[in-house]
Design a protein around this motif. Structure first.
Motif, PDB file in Angstrom:
ATOM      1  N   ALA A 155       0.891  -1.072   0.118  1.00  7.43           N
ATOM      2  CA  ALA A 155       0.242  -0.105   0.014  1.00  7.43           C
ATOM      3  C   ALA A 155       0.749   1.349  -0.079  1.00  7.43           C
ATOM      4  O   ALA A 155       0.689   2.187   1.102  1.00  7.43           O
ATOM      5  N   PRO A 156       1.492   1.436  -1.026  1.00  8.48           N
ATOM      6  CA  PRO A 156       2.645   2.632  -1.083  1.00  8.48           C
ATOM      7  C   PRO A 156       1.718   3.711  -1.334  1.00  8.48           C
ATOM      8  O   PRO A 156       0.754   3.933  -1.935  1.00  8.48           O
ATOM      9  N   TRP A 157       2.281   4.985  -0.729  1.00  6.03           N
ATOM     10  CA  TRP A 157       1.600   6.218  -1.166  1.00  6.03           C
ATOM     11  C   TRP A 157       2.085   6.699  -2.403  1.00  6.03           C
ATOM     12  O   TRP A 157       3.348   6.587  -2.743  1.00  6.03           O
ATOM     13  N   THR A 158       1.272   7.467  -3.110  1.00 10.96           N
ATOM     14  CA  THR A 158       1.910   8.434  -4.000  1.00 10.96           C
ATOM     15  C   THR A 158       1.768   9.896  -3.849  1.00 10.96           C
ATOM     16  O   THR A 158       1.298  10.082  -2.473  1.00 10.96           O
ATOM     17  N   SER A 159       1.956  10.721  -4.649  1.00 16.07           N
ATOM     18  CA  SER A 159       1.838  12.095  -4.391  1.00 16.07           C
ATOM     19  C   SER A 159       0.459  12.474  -3.867  1.00 16.07           C
ATOM     20  O   SER A 159       0.350  13.221  -3.019  1.00 16.07           O
ATOM     21  N   ARG A 160      -0.858  11.740  -4.269  1.00 14.96           N
ATOM     22  CA  ARG A 160      -2.078  11.935  -3.510  1.00 14.96           C
ATOM     23  C   ARG A 160      -2.141  11.670  -2.295  1.00 14.96           C
ATOM     24  O   ARG A 160      -2.619  12.310  -1.514  1.00 14.96           O
ATOM     25  N   GLU A 161      -1.534  10.312  -1.701  1.00 17.02           N
ATOM     26  CA  GLU A 161      -1.644   9.900  -0.618  1.00 17.02           C
ATOM     27  C   GLU A 161      -0.624  11.032   0.563  1.00 17.02           C
ATOM     28  O   GLU A 161      -1.206  11.378   1.499  1.00 17.02           O
ATOM     29  N   ALA A 162       0.296  11.311  -0.050  1.00 16.06           N
ATOM     30  CA  ALA A 162       1.149  12.186   0.657  1.00 16.06           C
ATOM     31  C   ALA A 162       1.000  13.553   0.792  1.00 16.06           C
ATOM     32  O   ALA A 162       1.216  14.121   2.031  1.00 16.06           O
ATOM     33  N   THR A 163       0.114  14.142   0.017  1.00 19.20           N
ATOM     34  CA  THR A 163      -0.424  15.584   0.079  1.00 19.20           C
ATOM     35  C   THR A 163      -1.802  15.565   1.050  1.00 19.20           C
ATOM     36  O   THR A 163      -2.092  16.365   1.514  1.00 19.20           O
ATOM     37  N   ILE A 258       6.657   6.380   0.544  1.00 16.47           N
ATOM     38  CA  ILE A 258       6.143   7.303  -0.721  1.00 16.47           C
ATOM     39  C   ILE A 258       6.780   7.182  -2.200  1.00 16.47           C
ATOM     40  O   ILE A 258       8.061   6.828  -2.040  1.00 16.47           O
ATOM     41  N   VAL A 259       6.278   6.792  -3.176  1.00 16.07           N
ATOM     42  CA  VAL A 259       6.871   6.482  -4.482  1.00 16.07           C
ATOM     43  C   VAL A 259       6.682   7.703  -5.326  1.00 16.07           C
ATOM     44  O   VAL A 259       5.488   8.268  -5.716  1.00 16.07           O
ATOM     45  N   ALA A 260       7.591   8.428  -5.781  1.00 16.47           N
ATOM     46  CA  ALA A 260       7.665   9.570  -6.767  1.00 16.47           C
ATOM     47  C   ALA A 260       8.680   9.080  -7.580  1.00 16.47           C
ATOM     48  O   ALA A 260       9.753   9.749  -7.855  1.00 16.47           O
ATOM     49  N   THR A 261       8.408   8.472  -8.577  1.00 11.38           N
ATOM     50  CA  THR A 261       9.410   7.973  -9.723  1.00 11.38           C
ATOM     51  C   THR A 261       8.991   8.229 -11.028  1.00 11.38           C
ATOM     52  O   THR A 261       9.656   7.605 -11.997  1.00 11.38           O
ATOM     53  N   GLY A 262       8.010   9.232 -11.213  1.00 16.21           N
ATOM     54  CA  GLY A 262       7.370   9.814 -12.427  1.00 16.21           C
ATOM     55  C   GLY A 262       6.080   9.701 -12.779  1.00 16.21           C
ATOM     56  O   GLY A 262       5.355   9.336 -11.743  1.00 16.21           O
ATOM     57  N   ARG A 263       5.480   9.815 -13.823  1.00 16.56           N
ATOM     58  CA  ARG A 263       4.386   9.957 -14.293  1.00 16.56           C
ATOM     59  C   ARG A 263       3.866   9.161 -15.436  1.00 16.56           C
ATOM     60  O   ARG A 263       4.734   8.837 -16.365  1.00 16.56           O
ATOM     61  N   THR A 264       2.440   8.699 -15.403  1.00 16.70           N
ATOM     62  CA  THR A 264       2.125   7.906 -16.542  1.00 16.70           C
ATOM     63  C   THR A 264       0.717   8.620 -17.132  1.00 16.70           C
ATOM     64  O   THR A 264       0.049   9.284 -16.388  1.00 16.70           O
ATOM     65  N   PRO A 265       0.509   8.554 -18.343  1.00 12.79           N
ATOM     66  CA  PRO A 265      -0.772   9.388 -18.799  1.00 12.79           C
ATOM     67  C   PRO A 265      -1.997   8.656 -18.344  1.00 12.79           C
ATOM     68  O   PRO A 265      -2.168   7.344 -18.340  1.00 12.79           O
TER      69      PRO A 265
END
Length: 470
Positions: A155-163, A258-265
């Protein structure tokens, strides 16, 4: 099933979609905008606004400390202030704006269903929308989860969960070294978490090298750990602890990851195959935001989804161009082949994109880095100056540390890139953007006298250094 016809249909009601719709409607087109989540999009609720709200209090406290004022940070108050900027994740205010602007909102998941056709799955069934002139895709991007063994299971956090965090974890591990990783490391460290950043190639690799070095040094000075390595496995124990194992065998243990390794469309379920494109791909566009691989010239894409410049302000810039050019084409104006730097194109996307990274110190840049300019074959001169040596900087903060770099195209005697790193340099970058976009000759820029004593005097110091090195 109900059917409605509009001049323009916009899929995605984030700031980019809102601007496309607004500019086109102001020019006389009827517009519907489709949104499956909250009107206002990623920026308003899970990115730009909440992240900067999390960052600002810590920055203000540290700025006060550097002029002899002490205090403490109230985490609950910071989170409450963050909530105010997201309107408690309620979009009624933005919906009210759409209504007032004369733009129809259709809530639901929109998918292309052929040329100028959008099918929207709503709570009450399916609505079919027909566009007489154009459809614009403004669905943005989502966080990319890398293929690391066990990562998806913890259950990693992305930018959504982190903010949107409700309780700051005691220990946080962040995977990534880009803007989101650096900003979240800065915010969480200031909010009391023990932060470890796993950045294979260091921080802010797309910026000038000194930018990542200065940000990393500040993070370390405040207790954060930065590890250069690649995660191989991730696991979560019954206690809740997360363990990240690196390729060298080292282990990093934290309470959240927190995983912050790039974006996908966000195009995976957009119906692109119905118009001859591949679902899940970025959408290639020309400078008017018209999708290049679709016949008929009716499909456009603005913002992150076209992968030109993944920044809210740049997406809004593209949106203004798209809204105006769609309206002009619909009304028969001469806009089929607009010229660079006209209202109908996003020319600045190519070599004049400004960006601010709200770390400590801040990183503000526009245009090309020295490496990018060299790779393009430009004859450049690199001018560096220690930002802390400017009188305004010394007044701004005791022990002010920072760096400025100006990239000059020697053949044209204009600036093609600027980077500032230091406390509160974000407010300096627009002057640099004007210089780059306007291609202001150095001989004329010499007469733009900076006020004393301000940090803006860096402009005089850079120009003096350039002349002294001639």
């Amino acid at each position: 099933m109900t059917s409605h016809t509009y001049d323009l249909i916009v899929i995605g009601a984030g700031p980019v979609g809102e601007n496309v719709a607004d500019y086109a409607h102001k020019a006389g087109l009827s517009v519907a905008i489709v949104e499956s989540e909250l009107v206002g999009g990623e920026c308003s609720y899970w990115a730009c606004m909440p992240s900067k709200a999390l960052l600002r209090t810590g920055q203000a406290l540290h700025a006060a400390e550097k002029v002899g004022v002490t205090g403490t940070l109230d985490v609950a108050a910071v989170l409450k202030r963050r909530d105010s900027f997201t309107s408690e994740w309620n979009d009624s205010g933005q919906v009210e704006w759409l209504t007032g602007a004369g733009i129809d909102l259709v809530r639901g998941h929109g998918r292309l269903a052929g040329e100028k056709v959008v099918e929207v799955t709503t709570e009450n069934g399916t609505r079919t929308l027909h566009a007489t002139h154009a459809v614009v895709v403004c669905t943005g991007s989502a966080a990319l989860l890398p293929h690391i063994d066990g990562l998806a299971d913890v259950a990693p956090w992305t930018s959504r969960e982190a903010t949107a965090v409700e309780q700051i974890p005691a220990r946080t591990v962040i995977i990534g070294g880009g803007v989101v990783a650096a900003e979240m490391a800065t915010a969480y460290q200031a909010l009391g978490s023990t932060v470890t950043v796993i950045a294979r190639s260091g921080l802010l690799g797309a910026s000038e090298p000194f930018a990542g070095d200065l940000v990393a040094a500040e993070l370390r000075s405040r207790g954060a750990t930065i590890v250069h390595g690649s995660p191989t496995t991730v696991s979560r124990a019954d206690s809740g602890e997360v363990t990240v194992t690196l390729d060298d065998g080292e282990h990093v243990v934290a309470d959240e990851i927190i995983v912050a390794t790039g974006r996908t469309p966000r195009t995976e379920d957009l119906g692109l195959s119905s118009v001859g494109l591949s679902d899940g791909d970025w959408l290639s566009v020309d400078d008017t935001m018209r999708v290049t691989d679709v016949e008929g010239g009716w499909l456009y894409a603005a913002g992150d989804v076209n992968h030109r410049a993944l920044l809210t302000h740049q997406g809004k810039y593209q949106a203004r161009a798209a809204g105006m050019v769609i309206a002009a084409r619909a009304q028969g104006d001469e806009a089929s082949n607009p010229v660079p730097w006209s209202d109908y194109v996003a020319t600045a996307d190519h070599q004049a994109v400004p960006q601010v990274v709200f770390t400590e110190p801040e990183v503000a840049s526009v245009g090309l880095t020295a490496k990018q300019a060299t790779d393009q074959g430009l004859d450049i001169r690199v001018v560096d100056y220690a930002l802390g040596n400017v009188a305004g900087s010394a007044l701004h903060a005791d022990g002010y540390e920072g760096q400025a770099r100006m990239i000059v195209d020697e053949s044209r005697q204009v600036i093609v890139g600027v980077t500032f790193v230091g406390p509160d340099v974000s407010e300096l970058i627009h002057s640099a953007t004007i210089a780059v976009v306007g291609e202001v000759p150095l001989s004329r820029l010499w007469h733009a006298v900076p006020s004393y004593p301000t940090i803006s005097e860096i402009w005089l110091r850079l120009l003096e250094t350039y002349r002294a090195e001639a």
